[in-house]
Enzyme design. Sequence first.
Site, PDB file in Angstrom:
ATOM      1  N   ASP A 233       5.524  -6.998   2.284  1.00 34.06           N
ATOM      2  CA  ASP A 233       4.809  -7.526   1.117  1.00 34.06           C
ATOM      3  C   ASP A 233       5.771  -7.821  -0.028  1.00 34.06           C
ATOM      4  O   ASP A 233       6.609  -6.965  -0.380  1.00 34.06           O
ATOM      5  CB  ASP A 233       3.797  -6.486   0.603  1.00 34.06           C
ATOM      6  CG  ASP A 233       2.419  -6.675   1.208  1.00 34.06           C
ATOM      7  OD1 ASP A 233       2.069  -7.822   1.560  1.00 34.06           O
ATOM      8  OD2 ASP A 233       1.696  -5.673   1.319  1.00 34.06           O
TER       9      ASP A 233
ATOM     10  N   SER B 105       0.845  -1.196   0.000  1.00 27.03           N
ATOM     11  CA  SER B 105       0.000   0.000   0.000  1.00 27.03           C
ATOM     12  C   SER B 105       0.881   1.247   0.000  1.00 27.03           C
ATOM     13  O   SER B 105       0.387   2.359  -0.221  1.00 27.03           O
ATOM     14  CB  SER B 105      -0.941   0.007   1.213  1.00 27.03           C
ATOM     15  OG  SER B 105      -0.223  -0.287   2.395  1.00 27.03           O
TER      16      SER B 105
ATOM     17  N   GLU C  45      -8.912 -10.106   3.971  1.00 21.68           N
ATOM     18  CA  GLU C  45      -9.304  -8.731   3.638  1.00 21.68           C
ATOM     19  C   GLU C  45     -10.703  -8.680   3.030  1.00 21.68           C
ATOM     20  O   GLU C  45     -11.010  -9.382   2.059  1.00 21.68           O
ATOM     21  CB  GLU C  45      -8.279  -8.114   2.663  1.00 21.68           C
ATOM     22  CG  GLU C  45      -8.640  -6.675   2.282  1.00 21.68           C
ATOM     23  CD  GLU C  45      -7.503  -5.865   1.679  1.00 21.68           C
ATOM     24  OE1 GLU C  45      -6.359  -6.362   1.633  1.00 21.68           O
ATOM     25  OE2 GLU C  45      -7.769  -4.719   1.271  1.00 21.68           O
TER      26      GLU C  45
HETATM   27  O1  KIV Z   1      -0.429  -3.437   1.642  1.00 20.02           O
HETATM   28  C1  KIV Z   1      -1.118  -3.395   2.674  1.00 20.02           C
HETATM   29  O2  KIV Z   1      -1.176  -2.391   3.386  1.00 20.02           O
HETATM   30  C2  KIV Z   1      -1.890  -4.587   3.017  1.00 20.02           C
HETATM   31  C3  KIV Z   1      -2.898  -4.446   4.115  1.00 20.02           C
HETATM   32  C4  KIV Z   1      -4.077  -3.710   3.630  1.00 20.02           C
HETATM   33  C5  KIV Z   1      -3.269  -5.770   4.697  1.00 20.02           C
HETATM   34  O3  KIV Z   1      -1.719  -5.607   2.444  1.00 20.02           O
END
Ligand code: KIV
Length: 271
Positions: free
Chosen positions: A90, A52, A189
């Site tokens: 991520d 994100s 989610e």
């Molecule tokens: O990238 C992110 O912030 C996420 C969250 C929304 C779980 O994957």
Amino acid sequence: MSVHKEVKRITTRTLQEMKSHGEKIAMLTAYDYSMATIVDAAGMDIILVGDSASNVMAGHETTLPITLDQMIYHASAVVRAAKRALIVVDLPFGTYQGNSKEALSSAIRIMKESGAHAVKIEGGIEIAESVSRILTAGIPVMGHLGLTPQSIYKFGTYTVRAKEEAEAQKLREDALKLQELGCFGVVLEKIPAQLAKEVSESLFIPTIGIGAGRHCDGQVLVIHDMLGINKGFKPRFLRQYANLSEVMNGAIKNYVSDIKAKEFPSETEQY
Ligand code: KIV
């Protein structure tokens, strides 16, 4: 007594103990040193360096454009700040879906170059080989099911997922598969609360919800959303804990007007 207060550094094992003791897990995103310092000091269990960052740090419309190098840059800054939280990063779009060898080398780069503790990847059975290979290298993996923003162009919308039985059943099977492969947790989610409850009860690993109701073993939000920095984003699941955009706007306006009025700096603010 809570499990998390007794530990110096949260590990995947601590999270497992928290689930066993019924202690909820707190997770929040952070992407830079200063924010991560504040988040860690406030007692966060997991800091997610989410892709994100593509939206809230870089201003992209989706999470797709962010690169592995950029994720490593953000993750390194967070690692330097956090003394206690487990840091999960991520794997960005395009760095793990193609083949499992590429997935492993992407995960290794994140671990080696940022010093983070785990990676998160979106998807279920279709990415099983990548998950397995990363785990074989001793890298903890967190899954992510339901609304998976890297697939936004396949879904076409950010609305609630798995409302229909076929999709709900696939999600149940994916969650079990991720657990069987050895994931230490799974983000759920934007799915119905009842489905998230069922999945959370069926797994021994913790579930972390975002827009998935109160029965998940933990909750995660994007820091810019919950602090009210991101003004326009107000989905039903978001609780806004502050209105920082207003606070910041007021402070910055005062700074501008003090300069214009020749009131800043004063005599005591100079050498
Ligand atoms: O990238 C992110 O912030 C996420 C969250 C929304 C779980 O994957």
